[in-house]
Design an enzyme around this catalytic site. Structure first.
Site, PDB file in Angstrom:
ATOM      1  CG  ASP A 620      -2.158   0.886   1.006  1.00  0.00           C
ATOM      2  OD1 ASP A 620      -2.233   1.564  -0.044  1.00  0.00           O
ATOM      3  OD2 ASP A 620      -3.052   0.901   1.878  1.00  0.00           O
ATOM      4  CD  GLU A 658       5.660   3.887 -12.313  1.00  0.00           C
ATOM      5  OE1 GLU A 658       4.884   3.434 -11.450  1.00  0.00           O
ATOM      6  OE2 GLU A 658       5.259   4.464 -13.327  1.00  0.00           O
ATOM      7  CG  ASP A 690      -5.403  -1.467  -0.651  1.00  0.00           C
ATOM      8  OD1 ASP A 690      -6.029  -0.786  -1.488  1.00  0.00           O
ATOM      9  OD2 ASP A 690      -5.875  -1.759   0.469  1.00  0.00           O
ATOM     10  CG  HIS A 824      -3.851   1.861   5.547  1.00  0.00           C
ATOM     11  ND1 HIS A 824      -3.914   2.996   4.769  1.00  0.00           N
ATOM     12  CD2 HIS A 824      -4.511   2.150   6.704  1.00  0.00           C
ATOM     13  CE1 HIS A 824      -4.592   3.927   5.430  1.00  0.00           C
ATOM     14  NE2 HIS A 824      -4.957   3.445   6.602  1.00  0.00           N
TER      15      HIS A 824
END
Length: 849
Positions: A620, A658, A690, A824
């Site tokens: 994430d 990236e 994600d 996350h």
């Protein structure tokens, strides 16, 4: 505007301008809408071959924006065809396990559509006209040339017939007598099967929504004539809808969901005046900038949203800017462009750095200057979000129960059918929609059995929670806590002692061996707390617990920065107010004991995962606005069979870089750690990615997958594990409603949908994994973009659902697989509080929970 900002503007050769204004030589103004490409052809347009029709979307994706004529971002990731490369799901991607369940989805089928060739034209205005309404009005003065059946989105014109010439020049006049030359150029002939026709249907439908008096803000449509006022909080809610037409599994459908736009009832000028009254002239500029910079405002004259980046204290509406080849004041510009009179000519202006869209030629556009009097504040401040009363009052209007949401959507469908103007427009293009929402059949997976220590147990599948069932049962493993510290202030000594006693009571049954903590008092200042940490935390300290007097962010940040970077030690912060309620202290202490255990490397519970030598990876990212707008990529990978030990790493990524560039090394680190843990490398790797935004799927498929493969190869040329890459998406508009005993309810946890509303070119499915106490549950969309594992769809779905049980910060099922949520949490902690890479010594611990 600060002197530095003005200097930057001059250095770039920028002009200061009103929002949307352009010089005469600029490219045509960005067009509204989400249409993909205009496919300019050098030769005369000709019909498409079957292969060309299949590949057309991919072609549009790869075109430069300059060739496509303006703003053409593809939010729906059309043209990314990943399923055709996976042999095991080419014929069928549906699973079979579970109990069937009757569902309704927020989709309306398109029953009929035009079967003729559609002609696509690009429209140029000279001089350029920035207001889309004005462009439309000027073009539609020529009905005798264009005909009554036409659709225009600001740059692209669609007609059901071909004009006599490839290039048609028309002349119009504005209300002020300004002459405008309009050039209409044929760019494509589109057969009914062309994907661009789908985008054309979206343009038609946006027109239908305007006929229903709805206004577009961002990508959604809202009804300002039916506002919901919450006067006690100075808030207004505009009800509205999201609406997208796409090709789904067996038919083209409209996906629509209820949406709400929260506006504050005051303008920025009102806000500034109130603040000036409260704080006085001296502190006003500093405090005003602190409050306003970063907020999103809505300008109702063009229904656009802008981010406030600065305040131009030396600008007023009387100032001028260059428009075309002449100077014009802001007051005159708003009068001629939008027929608006500015009442206060002494107000300062707001600055918004508008990102350049379209061809990357020429200097960047100057900042947009906004008039505070015309800007309405949107959304909620952090202070408002922390206010329980405001959030409760808001949720009564915005968190709709399934039956209410379904009713609203049905009413939306019937409003379109009842409106004669809307029907006339649809009939003109031979488009018709189903009156009823789509009915389909889903499957409910069986509930998982939870393994904890020597025992295992079931939980209530409808509540998706096992906090009661796990109480008093020993954990799988928990390191003994022999050397730990608890910091507290003099005022919170009572709460700290209560916590210590309760932790000792709950630790025994959980099989956490806990010696008494060393209690350390600190003065309630950030510097004093940091000094106390520096003097007392040593290399032998296993855990630091800090009782905070308030939830001030700066204190929390300084603790985490010191204990994650300078002196790597797992830590747990708790606000004293949480400990003051005696009736909930046992529950709070149990949760803290569980967090302490897993932050030190403990294992709480597990589910049965039949696949051996399997590594699960979650990725994430978080955008850190403080650290120079860098993005933080986080990677979390499983290290054992039970998915209870994890390797965590995060990397900083700079603008234009990236995310996988930095995470390649992290993945290698995870594989080395797995080898250390298991004395072998995994034979199967499944990556859950994600944080993929709309329109970014192309980048994941074309770039990230190859980077992951490269990372794996670096472990040895002969090492070739089976690899799956799954894109996880939470921000979706799809909703499902269960029809149970004549009632409309949320689907139960474990509901799978893998037909009808999935995309034919993808190997994708939806899972409703969590239960909600209020409102409608949101499904999560999973798109398997790369798969050499050969796992059956059933097994991929079951495994994904199992992983939603493995998040140790919640004794229940969560919305995404545990490694995604861990990634996350790690990215969020680093982006919000640490702003630096955590110490390597914490890599094998869930220190960020």
């Amino acid at each position: 505007m600060t002197g530095r900002a003005r200097a930057r503007g001059r250095a770039r050769g920028q002009e200061t301008s009103a929002p949307g204004s352009q010089s005469r030589d600029a490219a045509p103004p960005p067009a509204e809408g989400d249409l993909v490409g205009r496919g300019r052809q050098k030769n005369a347009p000709r019909p498409f071959s079957a292969d060309a029709v299949l590949q057309i979307s991919a072609g549009f994706q790869q075109m430069k924006l300059g060739e496509r004529g303006g703003r053409r971002r593809d939010f729906d990731d059309a043209g990314v065809n990943t399923r055709q490369a996976m042999v095991h799901v080419k014929d069928s991607k549906t699973g079979t396990s579970g109990t069937p369940i009757r569902l309704t989805a927020n989709f309306f089928r398109i029953l009929s559509r035009p079967q003729w060739v559609l002609y696509q034209y690009h429209v140029d205005f000279d001089p350029p006209m920035e207001a889309r309404r004005l462009r439309t009005a000027l073009l539609f003065q020529h009905e005798e040339t264009l005909g009554s059946a036409r659709t225009f989105d600001g740059a692209l014109l669609f007609l059901p017939r071909r004009l006599p010439n490839k290039e048609t020049v028309l002349y119009s006049e504005t209300r002020n007598g300004e002459k405008v030359q309009i050039t209409v150029t044929l760019t494509n002939e589109l057969p009914p099967s062309s994907p661009v026709c789908i985008q054309f249907y979206n343009i038609i439908f946006r027109r239908i929504l305007r006929i229903l008096d709805m206004q577009q803000i961002g990508r959604n449509f809202y009804n300002p004539n039916d506002p919901l006022a919450i006067p006690q909080h100075k808030l207004t809610i505009w009800p509205g809808y999201t609406a997208t037409i796409l090709q789904y599994e067996t038919s083209i459908m409209l996906c629509s969901d209820v949406s709400h736009k929260v506006l504050r009832s005051e303008t920025v000028l009102d806000f500034m005046a109130n603040m000036k009254q409260k704080v006085g002239n001296q502190r006003f500029p500093e405090l005003c900038a602190k409050e306003l910079v970063g907020l999103i405002v809505l300008t109702k004259y063009n229904n656009k949203t802008y981010r406030i980046d600065d305040i131009a204290w030396d600008h007023t509406p009387i100032n001028t800017f260059t428009k075309g080849d002449k100077d014009i004041s802001f007051t005159d510009y708003y009068k001629t462009q939008y027929n608006l009179d500015i009442a206060d000519v002494n107000q300062v202006l707001l600055v918004s750095h508008v990102k350049k869209r379209g061809p990357s030629v020429g200097p960047p556009p100057g900042p947009a200057m906004l008039i505070p009097e015309l800007c309405f504040l949107t959304g909620l401040t952090d202070k408002m979000r922390a206010d329980y009363t405001i959030m409760k009052d808001l949720s009564t209007h915005t968190k709709l129960e399934p039956d209410v949401r379904e009713g609203r959507l049905n009413r939306f469908g019937s409003n379109i059918h009842k409106n004669t103007d809307a029907q006339a427009e649809l009939d003109k293009w031979r488009l018709s929609f189903d009156k009823e929402l789509l009915n389909l059949t889903g499957r409910v997976l069986p509930a998982e059995r939870i393994f904890q220590g020597p025992t295992s147990y079931d939980y209530n599948p409808n509540s998706a929670d096992w906090s009661k069932e796990m109480r008093g049962l020993p954990l799988i493993s928990a390191p003994p806590l022999d050397n730990w510290l608890m910091f507290y202030t003099h005022r919170n000594e009572g709460e700290a002692q209560s916590l210590l006693q309760t932790l000792n009571r709950v630790a025994g049954p959980l099989n956490i061996r806990m010696k008494r903590a060393v209690m350390i008092e600190y003065n309630d200042h950030q510097e004093s707390l940091l000094r106390a940490l520096q003097h007392n935390v040593g290399p032998e300290t296993q855990m630091v617990v800090v009782v905070l007097s308030s939830n001030r962010k700066d204190k929390y940040d300084s603790i985490k920065k010191y204990l994650c970077v300078d002196c790597p030690t797992p830590s747990q912060c708790v606000v004293a107010r949480t400990l003051s309620r005696q009736q909930s202290l046992m529950t709070v202490a149990t949760k803290i004991a569980l967090q302490i255990a897993c932050k030190m490397g403990g294992e709480l519970w597990s589910v049965e995962v039949p696949l051996k030598q399997l590594m699960i990876v979650g990725i994430d990212c978080y955008h850190d606005t403080l650290a120079g707008k860098r993005s933080i990529g986080a990677l979390v990978a499983s290290l054992n069979q039970g998915m209870s030990r994890w390797y965590s790493k995060c990397v900083f990524q700079h603008k234009g870089q990236e995310i996988m560039d930095g995470l390649k090394l992290a993945l290698c680190g995870a594989l080395k750690d797995y080898l250390k843990f298991n004395s072998c490398l995994p034979s199967r790797i499944i990556v859950y990615r994600d944080g993929v935004g709309d329109g970014q799927l192309h980048s994941v498929v074309n770039y990230e997958v190859s980077q992951i493969i490269e990372s794996i190869k670096s472990m040895g040329e002969d090492y070739e594990p089976k690899l799956s890459v799954v894109v996880v998406k939470k921000r979706i508009n799809s909703r499902f409603f269960a029809q149970i005993h004549g009632k409309v309810l949320n689907p139960p946890p474990g509901t799978i949908v893998d037909s009808e509303v999935t995309r034919p070119e993808w190997y994708d499915f939806y899972i409703v994994s969590q239960a909600v106490r209020m409102g409608s549950v949101s499904p999560t969309h999973y798109n398997v973009v790369y798969d050499t594992s050969g796992l059956k769809p059933d097994h991929m779905q079951r495994l994904t659902y199992k992983l939603c049980h493995m998040y140790y910060n919640w004794q229940g099922i969560i919305r995404v697989p545990a490694p995604c949520q861990y990634a996350h949490k790690l990215a969020f902690l680093v982006g919000q509080s640490i702003h630096r890479e955590p110490s390597m010594k914490l890599d094998d611990l869930l220190f960020y929970l």
